[in-house]
Design an enzyme around this catalytic site. Structure first.
Site, PDB file in Angstrom:
ATOM      1  N   ASN A   9     -28.298  80.435  72.624  1.00  0.00           N
ATOM      2  CA  ASN A   9     -28.820  79.621  71.002  1.00  0.00           C
ATOM      3  C   ASN A   9     -29.287  81.021  70.400  1.00  0.00           C
ATOM      4  OD1 ASN A   9     -29.696  78.577  68.958  1.00  0.00           O
ATOM      5  ND2 ASN A   9     -31.747  77.717  70.190  1.00  0.00           N
ATOM      6  N   LYS A  11     -29.541  80.339  66.874  1.00  0.00           N
ATOM      7  CA  LYS A  11     -30.704  80.257  65.656  1.00  0.00           C
ATOM      8  C   LYS A  11     -30.267  80.556  64.494  1.00  0.00           C
ATOM      9  CE  LYS A  11     -34.485  80.147  69.438  1.00  0.00           C
ATOM     10  NZ  LYS A  11     -35.486  80.226  69.691  1.00  0.00           N
ATOM     11  N   HIS A  93     -34.494  70.868  70.098  1.00  0.00           N
ATOM     12  CA  HIS A  93     -35.167  72.283  70.090  1.00  0.00           C
ATOM     13  C   HIS A  93     -36.227  71.490  70.012  1.00  0.00           C
ATOM     14  CE1 HIS A  93     -36.200  76.790  70.160  1.00  0.00           C
ATOM     15  NE2 HIS A  93     -35.354  76.366  70.972  1.00  0.00           N
ATOM     16  N   GLU A  95     -38.488  73.978  67.630  1.00  0.00           N
ATOM     17  CA  GLU A  95     -38.246  74.322  66.063  1.00  0.00           C
ATOM     18  C   GLU A  95     -37.973  73.286  66.019  1.00  0.00           C
ATOM     19  OE1 GLU A  95     -35.887  77.688  67.542  1.00  0.00           O
ATOM     20  OE2 GLU A  95     -37.927  78.373  68.219  1.00  0.00           O
ATOM     21  N   GLU A 165     -37.978  73.733  77.376  1.00  0.00           N
ATOM     22  CA  GLU A 165     -38.554  74.991  77.196  1.00  0.00           C
ATOM     23  C   GLU A 165     -40.208  74.413  76.794  1.00  0.00           C
ATOM     24  OE1 GLU A 165     -34.999  77.432  75.284  1.00  0.00           O
ATOM     25  OE2 GLU A 165     -35.373  75.857  73.450  1.00  0.00           O
ATOM     26  N   GLY A 171     -39.947  83.057  72.236  1.00  0.00           N
ATOM     27  CA  GLY A 171     -40.352  84.254  71.489  1.00  0.00           C
ATOM     28  C   GLY A 171     -40.761  84.949  71.235  1.00  0.00           C
ATOM     29  N   SER A 210     -38.497  83.257  76.981  1.00  0.00           N
ATOM     30  CA  SER A 210     -38.053  84.550  77.266  1.00  0.00           C
ATOM     31  C   SER A 210     -37.683  84.137  78.816  1.00  0.00           C
ATOM     32  CB  SER A 210     -40.167  85.322  77.176  1.00  0.00           C
ATOM     33  OG  SER A 210     -40.787  84.543  75.586  1.00  0.00           O
TER      34      SER A 210
HETATM   35  P1  13P Z   1     -36.484  82.943  73.562  1.00  0.00           P
HETATM   36  O1  13P Z   1     -35.342  83.019  74.497  1.00  0.00           O
HETATM   37  O2  13P Z   1     -36.258  84.045  72.400  1.00  0.00           O
HETATM   38  O3  13P Z   1     -37.638  82.577  73.860  1.00  0.00           O
HETATM   39  O4  13P Z   1     -36.101  81.400  73.272  1.00  0.00           O
HETATM   40  C1  13P Z   1     -35.607  80.836  73.843  1.00  0.00           C
HETATM   41  C2  13P Z   1     -34.842  79.683  72.897  1.00  0.00           C
HETATM   42  O5  13P Z   1     -35.929  78.571  71.618  1.00  0.00           O
HETATM   43  C3  13P Z   1     -33.932  78.767  73.418  1.00  0.00           C
HETATM   44  O6  13P Z   1     -33.542  77.881  72.713  1.00  0.00           O
END
Ligand code: 13P
Length: 251
Positions: A9, A11, A93, A95, A165, A171, A210
């Site tokens: 992803n 983003k 997601h 976010e 997640e 992140g 992560s």
């Molecule tokens: P990270 O791998 O940067 O923690 O992000 C995970 C994520 O949100 C994938 O959709």
């Protein structure tokens, strides 16, 4: 045996040029026994589709409208995403849920629209740190899953992919331990099993938060973890490919 999946992803992180070159670097290295997916922003889909055409890498989008067409400024429908060669669409997601107000109901509607367009949703669920610490992880995750059953009935998860997640692991460099992740994955599969055993057995269940080349193998070795949804580590082809290889059977 469920085919492992690793999805990157990206983003809001790539320029037009870097999205294409990243896709090229990933597509150059076939990873046997793993379905590899890249998910750029919508405006990069056409470029990236061209790069991955004829390779083993599949294309995914990061969100889709619940609507098929009409007066919905700024939205992109699943049918449109299908026209660009998308096979997968990330839905719900954290976010999207926390920053853009995608509610449980709207995520369920988006999930349904993706399926109706013949694409495969990657449906994200997960709890915040506060929710985990107050012992509410499964209450939160089940409620996110239940919204789909409420809309689409017991078959809501047939031919679907779910990504667990935990919000506190995204992140942050903090990964759920393989045991913590497995515990939730198993509970998700059981929850879906209670509605429809076939969907639950076939369900590919990804862990995200992560994941990196150093921790991927241990996570993917767990029986209910069928791959990963990768953020930061997906932005470097070398790291992403190492994570993909860790998902291959017998690595
Ligand atoms: P990270 O791998 O940067 O923690 O992000 C995970 C994520 O949100 C994938 O959709």
């Amino acid at each position: 045996m469920r085919l492992p999946i690793v999805a990157g992803n990206w983003k809001l992180n790539c320029s037009r040029e870097s999205a294409s070159s990243l896709a090229r670097e990933v597509a150059e290295v076939p990873v046997a026994g793993v379905e590899v997916i890249v998910c750029p922003v919508s405006v990069h889909l056409a470029d990236v589709a061209q790069v991955v055409a004829g390779t083993d890498v599949a294309l995914g989008a990061q969100n889709a409208s619940a609507q098929e067409s009409g007066a919905y400024t700024g939205e992109v429908s699943s049918t449109m995403l299908a026209e660009f060669g998308c096979k997968y669409v990330i839905i719900g997601h954290s976010e999207r849920r926390s920053l853009f107000g995608d509610s449980e109901k709207s995520c369920a509607q988006r999930h349904q629209a993706v399926k109706e367009a013949g694409l495969i949703p990657i449906f994200c669920v997960g709890e915040s740190l506060e929710e985990r610490e107050s012992g509410n992880t499964m209450t939160v995750v089940k409620s996110q899953l239940q919204a789909l059953f409420d809309l689409a009935g017991p078959k809501a998860f047939n031919n679907a992919v779910v990504a667990y997640e935990p919000v506190w692991a995204i992140g942050t460099g903090k990964t759920a331990s393989p045991d913590q992740a497995q515990e939730v994955h198993q509970a998700i599969r059981q929850f879906i099993f209670a509605q429809d055993s076939d969907s639950a057995n076939a369900l590919r269940l990804l862990y995200g938060g992560s994941v990196n080349p150093g921790n991927a193998q241990e996570l993917f070795a767990k029986p209910d973890i069928d791959g990963g949804l990768i953020g930061g580590a997906a932005l470097k082809s070398k790291d992403f490919l190492a994570v993909c290889k860790a998902a291959a059977p017998n690595t």
